[in-house]
Structures are given as structure tokens and as C-alpha cells.
Design an enzyme around this catalytic site. Structure first.
Site, PDB file in Angstrom:
ATOM      1  N   ILE A  81       0.834  -1.209   0.000  1.00  0.00           N
ATOM      2  CA  ILE A  81       0.000   0.000   0.000  1.00  0.00           C
ATOM      3  C   ILE A  81       0.862   1.249   0.000  1.00  0.00           C
ATOM      4  O   ILE A  81       1.853   1.317   0.715  1.00  0.00           O
ATOM      5  CB  ILE A  81      -0.880   0.030   1.270  1.00  0.00           C
ATOM      6  CG1 ILE A  81      -1.733  -1.238   1.369  1.00  0.00           C
ATOM      7  CG2 ILE A  81      -1.760   1.279   1.301  1.00  0.00           C
ATOM      8  CD1 ILE A  81      -2.305  -1.481   2.749  1.00  0.00           C
ATOM      9  N   CYS A  82       0.457   2.241  -0.796  1.00  0.00           N
ATOM     10  CA  CYS A  82       1.102   3.546  -0.713  1.00  0.00           C
ATOM     11  C   CYS A  82       0.146   4.501  -0.020  1.00  0.00           C
ATOM     12  O   CYS A  82      -0.828   4.947  -0.604  1.00  0.00           O
ATOM     13  CB  CYS A  82       1.436   4.057  -2.113  1.00  0.00           C
ATOM     14  SG  CYS A  82       2.160   5.693  -2.097  1.00  0.00           S
ATOM     15  N   LEU A  83       0.388   4.748   1.248  1.00  0.00           N
ATOM     16  CA  LEU A  83      -0.474   5.659   2.014  1.00  0.00           C
ATOM     17  C   LEU A  83       0.417   6.406   2.996  1.00  0.00           C
ATOM     18  O   LEU A  83       1.158   5.783   3.760  1.00  0.00           O
ATOM     19  CB  LEU A  83      -1.560   4.855   2.743  1.00  0.00           C
ATOM     20  CG  LEU A  83      -2.531   5.667   3.611  1.00  0.00           C
ATOM     21  CD1 LEU A  83      -3.355   6.632   2.766  1.00  0.00           C
ATOM     22  CD2 LEU A  83      -3.468   4.750   4.385  1.00  0.00           C
TER      23      LEU A  83
END
Ligand SMILES: [Zn+2]
Ligand SMILES: [Zn+2]
Lengths: 199, 147
Positions: free
Chosen positions: A91-93
Site C-alpha cells: 500500500i502507498c499511504l
């Protein structure tokens, strides 16, 4: 983990279990073992998005330095989203990286992930192929995301046209998920997907 | 463990932990941020930036200066002992434990209160309030100007 990390997770676990969101079946956490360093999360796909009706499972690992460092989270359920790898579930968060703050909790993380499903950030992608499709061919993106939600997350929408393309690749000897991934990344163009799989 | 300063015997730790850990050090000693002597068994781990963790003896000079400055700034933030009179501050948002009588607290300029050990550990990594995300150093400068 006989430390602040374990004590925090014990408390947070209770917090999530009691929360209104759990009551509404929006988010859920479960323990994997009794050392509190690994959990399973679950979020419901937000309504009015291609993920609506799906249940998405998450792997949550608690580092020893928690809450000074964020939990390590990835999707176990396959998903088609610009900020989530369609291959690894990474995930890119921002809050799972440099924008983490020690007062954030598992509940914050799960709700933020749910918000990410409702509002993708294609300019800060994790999966470049998905992000490109999101920006350049949005209707194909939505259809693909809905199809993945139906197949992997129990969503309601089925697309016989997409299924038949997957079937034709399967009859050529390709494995189903491999066929689906190739077709998805090639905009459901059977010829280009076949070419991609052969090379 | 979230402790960035693990060894109880270094000079630097008393800056962080106050009088509750390790011997008191003179300001001359604590100003020395050089690597610890080689005979020490455990070398403190520092976090020059949020995702970087390194033992004290592997820090660049620039990082050592940054950490020394950070320790100095942290020490300017007011501390106190929880006496139960404050109705507002009841729980530390880092460890999520309720404050108990006698706990050492630290007060941030944004009015958020934490256990001293908990917040000092966080501030060594990131100079923002973990609850309201207010930058601590900017706020600190304003407090200096007004006082
Ligand atoms: Zn605390
Ligand atoms: Zn604050």
C-alpha cells in the site's frame, strides 16, 4: 513484546471491537496469535465505489517500536487500485509511512484505508499500470476494479464479457489469475494480453 | 522497544530520562555528543530522521549536531508531576495508559500532555505533536518570542 507495543495493541484491539464501525460491519480486526504482533484486518468496500459490496482482508504486522513507528499493512485480498499493488498488495499511504503519528491507532489506519478506496491518489501510485489506466481510461478502470471486487472480495457485479475473455486464455493453457491480470493491464484487449503472456 | 536511548550509562540518556535514570551529568559532559567510548557494551540507537535508526557511533557529524539540537529543544519543554488536579489531561495518547499520581509528564506548546518518557521518545523521531500534528519547534519559537 513485553512493552508498550503489546500494551497498546491490547487496548486498541478492545477499542476497535467496541467501535461503532464494527457494529456497522465496516471494519474488523482479529488476532492471529496471542503475542499481539500480528493481526488480520477487514474493511468493507465503500458504497458508490467499484469496491462496494466487497470485503477486503489485510495483514497487519506490529513492529517492536510501535507506536513510534507505523504498523506494516498490506492487502491480502487482491484488488485493482492505483495506490495498492495488484501483485503484492503493498500500500502507498502517507500515514503508513512518513506521516504516521504515535497517537494514531489501528482504527485510524483501517478507516484511512477505507477512505483510500473511496478516493484514490493516482499521482502518488503504488501500481503504475493501474494508475495509468485510472487516469487515461477511467471507465475500463472502474469495470476492472468492479470485476476484481466480484472475483476476489465477494462483490456483486459480474461481467460475462470479461469472464469469456479469461476463459479463452484459460483454454490456451494460462492460469486464471495470470490471465485476468494480463487482460486487466492490457485494457481487456485479448490480442495484446495473449502477446504479453507469451513474451 | 521504542527507546531510542537504550544504554543507561551514557551521558546523553539523562538528558532524555531526567533524574529517574542514570547518574546526573554536568552540562559540560552532556554537551559532548561524540561517540561513546569503545568499551561500552550497548551503544545507544538514534533516529536522525523518522525512518533511520543508527547506533550513536555510526552517525555523521551533521546527524550528531541535529540530535544534540533536538535534545536541547526537548529539554526546553515544560515538565511536571501528575497530581490529579488537571481534569483535562487524563490519559497518555502514546501508551494509552491513564496518568497515575506521581507520573512524570511533559507539556507541549499545543497543550497536549504525555508521559515524559513516551513523548521524549517520539520527539527524538519527529518534532510534531502525535495528537494534533502541530509542529513542536515552530510553536516553541512563538512561545520564546512572547515570553
Ligand atoms: Zn505514556
Ligand atoms: Zn498537540
Amino acid at each position: 513484546m513485553t512493552n508498550i507495543a503489546e500494551a497498546r495493541i491490547r487496548r486498541e484491539f478492545k477499542e476497535v471491537v467496541k467501535s461503532d464501525e464494527v457494529a456497522a460491519c465496516n471494519i474488523k480486526v482479529e488476532l492471529v496469535n496471542d503475542t499481539f504482533n500480528e493481526l488480520r484486518g477487514e474493511i468493507a468496500g465503500p458504497p458508490d465505489t467499484p469496491y462496494a459490496g466487497g470485503q477486503f482482508h489485510l495483514e497487519i504486522k506490529i513492529p517492536e517500536t510501535y507506536p513510534f513507528n507505523p504498523p506494516i499493512v498490506k492487502f491480502l485480498t487482491k484488488i485493482w487500485h492505483p495506490n495498492i499493488s495488484s501483485v503484492t498488495g503493498a500500500i502507498c499511504l502517507d500515514i503508513l509511512k512518513d506521516q504516521w503519528a504515535a497517537a494514531m491507532t489501528l482504527r485510524t489506519v483501517l478507516l484511512s484505508l477505507q477512505a483510500l478506496l473511496a478516493a484514490a491518489e493516482p499521482d502518488d501510485p503504488q501500481d503504475a499500470v493501474v494508475a495509468q489506466q485510472y487516469k487515461e481510461n477511467h471507465s475500463i478502470f472502474e469495470k476492472t476494479a468492479r470485476h476484481w471486487t466480484a472475483v476476489y472480495a465477494g462483490g456483486p457485479k459480474s461481467y460475462p464479457d470479461l469472464d469469456s475473455k479469461i476463459l479463452s486464455l484459460k483454454t490456451m493453457g494460462f492460469e486464471e489469475h495470470q490471465a485476468r491480470a494480463a487482460l486487466s493491464s492490457k485494457g481487456w484487449d485479448l490480442e495484446r494480453a495473449t502477446e504479453y503472456l507469451i513474451n | 522497544m521504542g527507546n531510542c536511548l537504550k544504554s543507561p550509562n551514557t551521558d546523553d540518556i539523562s538528558l532524555l530520562r531526567g533524574s529517574d535514570a542514570g547518574p546526573e551529568v554536568s552540562s559540560e559532559q552532556s554537551a559532548n555528543m561524540g561517540p561513546p567510548p569503545p568499551y561500552q557494551e550497548s551503544i545507544p540507537i538514534y533516529h536522525p530522521s523518522p525512518n533511520v535508526s543508527r547506533p550513536a557511533n555510526q552517525l555523521t557529524e551533521e546527524e550528531q549536531i541535529k540530535i544534540a539540537q533536538r535534545l536541547g529543544l526537548i529539554n526546553h519543554l515544560p515538565t511536571g508531576v501528575f497530581d490529579g488536579t488537571s481534569k483535562k489531561a487524563k490519559e497518555c495518547c502514546i501508551c494509552m495508559e491513564e496518568f497515575l499520581l506521581g507520573d512524570m509528564l511533559r507539556f507541549l506548546p499545543c497543550m497536549h500532555t504525555y508521559h515524559k518518557d513516551c513523548i521524549d521518545d517520539w520527539l527524538m523521531r519527529s518534532f510534531i505533536c502525535p495528537s494534533c500534528l502541530e509542529p513542536v519547534d515552530a510553536a516553541l519559537l512563538t512561545t520564546y518570542e512572547t515570553s
